[in-house]
Design a protein around this motif. Structure first.
Motif, mmCIF file in Angstrom:
data_model
loop_
_atom_site.group_PDB
_atom_site.id
_atom_site.type_symbol
_atom_site.label_atom_id
_atom_site.label_comp_id
_atom_site.label_asym_id
_atom_site.label_seq_id
_atom_site.Cartn_x
_atom_site.Cartn_y
_atom_site.Cartn_z
ATOM 1 N N ALA A 72 38.319 37.415 44.405
ATOM 2 C CA ALA A 72 37.550 38.569 43.939
ATOM 3 C C ALA A 72 37.690 38.734 42.425
ATOM 4 O O ALA A 72 36.713 39.045 41.724
ATOM 5 N N LEU A 73 38.900 38.503 41.911
ATOM 6 C CA LEU A 73 39.127 38.615 40.467
ATOM 7 C C LEU A 73 38.337 37.555 39.703
ATOM 8 O O LEU A 73 37.782 37.827 38.639
ATOM 9 N N GLY A 133 35.190 37.876 36.763
ATOM 10 C CA GLY A 133 35.226 37.315 35.415
ATOM 11 C C GLY A 133 36.569 36.816 34.918
ATOM 12 O O GLY A 133 36.662 36.267 33.824
ATOM 13 N N TRP A 134 37.632 37.004 35.720
ATOM 14 C CA TRP A 134 38.936 36.501 35.301
ATOM 15 C C TRP A 134 39.000 34.994 35.551
ATOM 16 O O TRP A 134 38.362 34.471 36.446
ATOM 17 N N SER A 135 39.800 34.282 34.770
ATOM 18 C CA SER A 135 39.992 32.861 35.015
ATOM 19 C C SER A 135 40.816 32.679 36.289
ATOM 20 O O SER A 135 41.546 33.586 36.718
ATOM 21 N N GLU A 157 47.809 34.180 39.429
ATOM 22 C CA GLU A 157 49.133 34.666 39.043
ATOM 23 C C GLU A 157 49.226 36.191 39.165
ATOM 24 O O GLU A 157 50.244 36.722 39.617
ATOM 25 N N ALA A 158 48.149 36.900 38.787
ATOM 26 C CA ALA A 158 48.161 38.359 38.875
ATOM 27 C C ALA A 158 48.209 38.830 40.320
ATOM 28 O O ALA A 158 48.948 39.766 40.665
ATOM 29 N N LEU A 199 43.713 44.673 45.799
ATOM 30 C CA LEU A 199 42.797 44.421 44.683
ATOM 31 C C LEU A 199 42.837 45.580 43.684
ATOM 32 O O LEU A 199 42.866 45.370 42.478
ATOM 33 N N ARG A 200 42.840 46.815 44.210
ATOM 34 C CA ARG A 200 42.896 47.984 43.315
ATOM 35 C C ARG A 200 44.167 47.958 42.478
ATOM 36 O O ARG A 200 44.142 48.233 41.270
#
Length: 201
Positions: free
Chosen positions: A155-156, A160-162, A168-169, A189-190
Motif C-alpha cells: 500500500a505504501l 509513492g514510497w520506494s 522497512e517502515a 497502515l495508519r
C-alpha cells in the motif's frame, strides 16, 4: 578523496542532504531512506564517494559501509552511472540486490527508473560472484503476520514510497505495534503512515 562526513544536517530534500562539517556545507546525494530520516539540526554520519567529472565534483553518501561498496560495484557496470546506482540503492537494500544477482533475476533492477532491460541484465551478469546475501530472507519481516506487513508495504508503494522505505517502515512499525494493530492492514497502515510523515517527492 572524501570517504566520510560527520556533521550537522542543514537541509534535506528528496535526494540530497547538506551537512555542515566545520563550517563548510557539503551537498551530498543520498538514497531516499537517508533523505527521509535525516533531520535538520541533528548529527549525521555518511560513508561517501567523490565522483570527479570534467564539469563537476559530486558527493554520494550512504548510511552503511556495505551500501557504499555496492555503489562502487554498480557504477563499474557498463551503462550504470552514479545517479542510476543511487536509484538502485534507493529502491533495494544491499541484501535484495545480492539476492537478485544470486538468483539471476534482473526484474528488481528493471523496476528502477533509468535502468533498462539490457542494463538490468548487465548488472546481474557483471555483479555475479561479487555480492552475496547475508541470509536467505529477502526482506524484513515482523511478528504478528507477515501477510499484513506485506500488504501494508504494498500500500505504501502504491502511495509513492520506494519499496525499500516501504518494507522497512512496515516491518519496524509492526515490531512496535500492539497485537490488535498487527492483526489487520488498516490500523497498521495508519500507524506506519503516521511514523513516516508526509512523503517527499
Amino acid at each position: 578523496m572524501i570517504s566520510s562526513l560527520h556533521g550537522t544536517v542543514l537541509h534535506t530534500s528528496s535526494d540530497h542532504v547538506v551537512i555542515d562539517v566545520g563550517g563548510v556545507g557539503f551537498s551530498v546525494a543520498v538514497p531516499g531512506d537517508v533523505a527521509h530520516t535525516a533531520t535538520v539540526g541533528e548529527r549525521l554520519q555518511l560513508h561517501t564517494s567523490l565522483i570527479v567529472r570534467e564539469d563537476a565534483l559530486s558527493l554520494y553518501g550512504f548510511a552503511q559501509r556495505d551500501e557504499l561498496e555496492i555503489f562502487g560495484l554498480l557504477i563499474s557496470v557498463t551503462g550504470v552511472g552514479p545517479k542510476s546506482a543511487l536509484g538502485v540503492l534507493s529502491h533495494l537494500t544491499v541484501d535484495q540486490i545480492a539476492e537478485a544477482v544470486t538468483a539471476e533475476d534482473d526484474a528488481p533492477f528493471r523496476r528502477v527508473s533509468g535502468i533498462g532491460p539490457k542494463t538490468a541484465k548487465l548488472i546481474v551478469v557483471q555483479l555475479a560472484g561479487k555480492v552475496h546475501p547475508s541470509s536467505p530472507v529477502s526482506k524484513p519481516t515482523a511478528a504478528g503476520g507477515s501477510d499484513v506487513v506485506d500488504q501494508v508495504a504494498a500500500a505504501l508503494v502504491g502511495l509513492g514510497w520506494s519499496e525499500k522505505v516501504a518494507v522497512e517502515a512496515a516491518a519496524q512499525t509492526a515490531a512496535e505495534a500492539t497485537d490488535a494493530e498487527r492483526a489487520a492492514v488498516a490500523p497498521l497502515l495508519r500507524r506506519t503512515l503516521a511514523a513516516l510523515g508526509p512523503a517527499r517527492v
